[in-house]
Design an enzyme around this catalytic site. Structure first.
Site, PDB file in Angstrom:
ATOM      1  N   SER A  30       0.899  -1.240  -0.476  1.00  0.00           N
ATOM      2  CA  SER A  30      -0.058   0.279  -0.399  1.00  0.00           C
ATOM      3  C   SER A  30       1.117   1.412  -0.322  1.00  0.00           C
ATOM      4  O   SER A  30       2.074   1.115   0.218  1.00  0.00           O
ATOM      5  CB  SER A  30      -0.943  -0.005   1.206  1.00  0.00           C
ATOM      6  OG  SER A  30      -0.516  -0.313   2.344  1.00  0.00           O
ATOM      7  N   GLU A  32       1.025   5.666   0.515  1.00  0.00           N
ATOM      8  CA  GLU A  32       0.783   6.652   1.282  1.00  0.00           C
ATOM      9  C   GLU A  32       0.985   8.347   0.480  1.00  0.00           C
ATOM     10  O   GLU A  32       2.400   8.321   0.066  1.00  0.00           O
ATOM     11  CB  GLU A  32       1.121   7.056   2.685  1.00  0.00           C
ATOM     12  CG  GLU A  32       0.854   8.126   3.022  1.00  0.00           C
ATOM     13  CD  GLU A  32       0.610   8.389   4.809  1.00  0.00           C
ATOM     14  OE1 GLU A  32       0.605   7.348   5.576  1.00  0.00           O
ATOM     15  OE2 GLU A  32       1.829   8.899   5.007  1.00  0.00           O
ATOM     16  N   THR A  63      -2.389  11.632   3.960  1.00  0.00           N
ATOM     17  CA  THR A  63      -2.469  12.056   4.865  1.00  0.00           C
ATOM     18  C   THR A  63      -3.470  13.385   4.829  1.00  0.00           C
ATOM     19  O   THR A  63      -4.253  14.232   4.483  1.00  0.00           O
ATOM     20  CB  THR A  63      -0.956  12.779   5.021  1.00  0.00           C
ATOM     21  OG1 THR A  63      -0.899  13.549   4.383  1.00  0.00           O
ATOM     22  CG2 THR A  63      -0.160  11.305   5.230  1.00  0.00           C
ATOM     23  N   ASP A 124      -1.473  15.219  15.477  1.00  0.00           N
ATOM     24  CA  ASP A 124      -0.883  15.421  15.903  1.00  0.00           C
ATOM     25  C   ASP A 124      -0.784  16.763  16.032  1.00  0.00           C
ATOM     26  O   ASP A 124      -1.765  17.901  15.270  1.00  0.00           O
ATOM     27  CB  ASP A 124       0.884  16.115  15.253  1.00  0.00           C
ATOM     28  CG  ASP A 124       1.275  14.832  15.293  1.00  0.00           C
ATOM     29  OD1 ASP A 124       1.387  13.754  16.102  1.00  0.00           O
ATOM     30  OD2 ASP A 124       1.401  14.982  13.765  1.00  0.00           O
ATOM     31  N   ALA A 169       4.163   8.082  25.097  1.00  0.00           N
ATOM     32  CA  ALA A 169       2.958   7.310  25.871  1.00  0.00           C
ATOM     33  C   ALA A 169       4.421   7.136  27.009  1.00  0.00           C
ATOM     34  O   ALA A 169       5.350   6.903  26.695  1.00  0.00           O
ATOM     35  CB  ALA A 169       3.340   5.564  25.022  1.00  0.00           C
ATOM     36  N   ASN A 178      -2.422   1.199  24.856  1.00  0.00           N
ATOM     37  CA  ASN A 178      -3.464   1.578  23.732  1.00  0.00           C
ATOM     38  C   ASN A 178      -3.274   1.010  21.934  1.00  0.00           C
ATOM     39  O   ASN A 178      -4.288   1.585  21.131  1.00  0.00           O
ATOM     40  CB  ASN A 178      -3.011   2.436  23.304  1.00  0.00           C
ATOM     41  CG  ASN A 178      -3.839   3.730  22.846  1.00  0.00           C
ATOM     42  OD1 ASN A 178      -4.867   4.242  23.192  1.00  0.00           O
ATOM     43  ND2 ASN A 178      -3.089   4.898  21.991  1.00  0.00           N
ATOM     44  N   LYS A 182      -7.370  -0.196  20.297  1.00  0.00           N
ATOM     45  CA  LYS A 182      -8.165   0.632  19.115  1.00  0.00           C
ATOM     46  C   LYS A 182      -8.206  -0.217  18.482  1.00  0.00           C
ATOM     47  O   LYS A 182      -8.968  -0.030  17.494  1.00  0.00           O
ATOM     48  CB  LYS A 182      -7.080   1.681  18.403  1.00  0.00           C
ATOM     49  CG  LYS A 182      -6.379   2.920  19.342  1.00  0.00           C
ATOM     50  CD  LYS A 182      -5.278   3.674  18.219  1.00  0.00           C
ATOM     51  CE  LYS A 182      -3.692   3.134  18.507  1.00  0.00           C
ATOM     52  NZ  LYS A 182      -3.065   3.786  17.945  1.00  0.00           N
ATOM     53  N   PHE A 233      12.216  14.702   9.984  1.00  0.00           N
ATOM     54  CA  PHE A 233      10.283  13.228  10.508  1.00  0.00           C
ATOM     55  C   PHE A 233      10.954  12.570  11.628  1.00  0.00           C
ATOM     56  O   PHE A 233       9.918  12.631  12.345  1.00  0.00           O
ATOM     57  CB  PHE A 233      11.002  12.355   8.861  1.00  0.00           C
ATOM     58  CG  PHE A 233      10.265  13.694   8.139  1.00  0.00           C
ATOM     59  CD1 PHE A 233       9.845  14.622   8.004  1.00  0.00           C
ATOM     60  CD2 PHE A 233      10.306  12.913   7.019  1.00  0.00           C
ATOM     61  CE1 PHE A 233       9.043  15.353   6.970  1.00  0.00           C
ATOM     62  CE2 PHE A 233       9.774  14.067   5.520  1.00  0.00           C
ATOM     63  CZ  PHE A 233       8.821  14.651   5.762  1.00  0.00           C
ATOM     64  N   HIS A 283       3.960  -1.481   3.672  1.00  0.00           N
ATOM     65  CA  HIS A 283       3.191   0.148   3.620  1.00  0.00           C
ATOM     66  C   HIS A 283       4.139   1.422   3.040  1.00  0.00           C
ATOM     67  O   HIS A 283       5.169   1.069   3.706  1.00  0.00           O
ATOM     68  CB  HIS A 283       1.950   0.524   4.738  1.00  0.00           C
ATOM     69  CG  HIS A 283       1.856   2.302   5.009  1.00  0.00           C
ATOM     70  ND1 HIS A 283       0.600   2.301   3.800  1.00  0.00           N
ATOM     71  CD2 HIS A 283       1.632   3.301   4.749  1.00  0.00           C
ATOM     72  CE1 HIS A 283      -0.390   3.400   3.386  1.00  0.00           C
ATOM     73  NE2 HIS A 283       0.831   4.268   4.600  1.00  0.00           N
ATOM     74  N   ARG A 289       6.563  10.647  -3.980  1.00  0.00           N
ATOM     75  CA  ARG A 289       7.989  10.056  -4.985  1.00  0.00           C
ATOM     76  C   ARG A 289       8.015   8.436  -6.019  1.00  0.00           C
ATOM     77  O   ARG A 289       7.699   8.606  -4.685  1.00  0.00           O
ATOM     78  CB  ARG A 289       8.949  11.032  -4.982  1.00  0.00           C
ATOM     79  CG  ARG A 289       9.357  12.080  -4.391  1.00  0.00           C
ATOM     80  CD  ARG A 289       9.402  12.593  -5.821  1.00  0.00           C
ATOM     81  NE  ARG A 289       9.615  14.789  -4.980  1.00  0.00           N
ATOM     82  CZ  ARG A 289      10.040  15.055  -6.708  1.00  0.00           C
ATOM     83  NH1 ARG A 289      10.375  14.904  -8.097  1.00  0.00           N
ATOM     84  NH2 ARG A 289       9.527  16.381  -5.626  1.00  0.00           N
TER      85      ARG A 289
END
Length: 311
Positions: A30, A32, A63, A124, A169, A178, A182, A233, A283, A289
């Protein structure tokens, strides 16, 4: 003219790597993308989408900016993918900057348009460095968003996972709990934050399975198109950049050919190791790009189903 030694070395290692990929089957991918800000970025995005579409990804996600800042561009990109391609779009949706009613309306509009896959995230804060504060009338956390989406429609929901622990966390046990909540709330799979040390992912997968979580855990792969950008990042999301990765990209700032070869080698080897450990889905964070992602998918054994023309 003699070839640059760094390029020759990278090519030799890439050739050796390609031999080790033989016989791989059953790989799914997949991709993004992020919504473009300008017309030129829009053209780049659509060239990339058309380049990667023939690989028949399981889905492509779009996103959502911090604080929902790219909300309208995200919607436009998702709807265009749905209208103009055979791809399955997955719209990112976050908790920040909107009430429950507003988020629910967005989800309903996606469902009405034919979008069935949502990537549900807490999101965020809109200001870098600011602490997270739930919207007074919004969904507090991703687990609440997942439950809310489940009440609206039978969405296919993906959530985030963190092999190196979410930066906010308090400990690993809290982070793992957590994730479990979910998935118990109705998510179908978890996609990890990017990482470079494959052992980190494999140890994380072991912890996830020991916790009784059986949902698919998909590793997020970030090909290093720009080392400085990736380092930034990583600093924001708490991902570790190994010293060996830093050394690989030393002195390559002005050598884009060698840099791409090294990037393909790094991400390709990462995927090969994970595939050998039983991982079958990947993913890719494409940064809009296509070339590196396409090359890595080719090494994984994926072949274009048909030629795609680029306007």
């Amino acid at each position: 003219m003699a070839a640059d030694p760094k390029t020759v070395s990278a090519l030799e290692r890439l050739s050796s790597l390609a031999l080790r990929f033989s016989g791989m089957e059953g790989i799914g991918v997949s991709f993004e993308f992020f919504p473009p800000r300008t017309e030129e970025m829009e053209r780049t995005l659509w060239r990339s989408i058309l380049r990667l579409a023939p690989l028949e990804p399981r889905f492509v996600s779009v996103t959502y900016g911090a604080g929902g800042g790219t909300r309208h561009r995200t919607h436009a990109t998702v709807h265009r993918i749905l209208r103009e391609t055979p791809l399955t779009p997955a719209a990112h949706l976050t908790c920040v900057g909107a009430s429950r009613a507003e988020v629910d309306e967005v989800a309903r509009s996606y469902h009405a348009a034919g979008v069935r896959h949502i990537v549900a995230l807490r999101g965020d804060p809109p200001e870098a460095g600011a602490g997270y504060a739930p919207h007074p009338g919004g969904y507090p956390h991703a687990v609440d968003l997942v439950a809310g989406l489940r009440r609206i429609a039978d969405f296919d929901i993906s959530v985030a996972a963190y092999p190196e622990i979410h930066p906010e966390a308090p400990n690993l046990a809290f982070d793992l709990d957590n994730l479990k909540r979910k998935l118990d709330a109705g998510a179908s799979r978890a996609i990890t934050q990017f990482f470079f040390d494959t052992e980190l992912f494999l140890r994380f997968r072991d912890r996830v399975r020991r916790a009784g979580i059986g949902a698919p855990l998909i590793p997020g792969v970030l090909p290093v198109t720009n080392y400085g950008q990736v380092a930034r990042f990583a600093g924001m999301c708490g991902a570790n950049v190994p010293s060996w990765l830093t050394r690989l990209f030393e002195t390559l700032e002005d050598d884009p050919v060698a840099r791409k070869l090294v990037a393909a080698m790094v991400a390709g080897e990462q995927c090969r190791i994970l595939a050998a450990e039983g991982v079958s889905d990947f993913h890719f964070y494409t940064l809009n790009r296509a070339d590196l992602t396409f090359a890595i998918c080719h090494m994984l054994g994926l072949r274009a189903a048909a030629s795609a023309s680029v306007e």
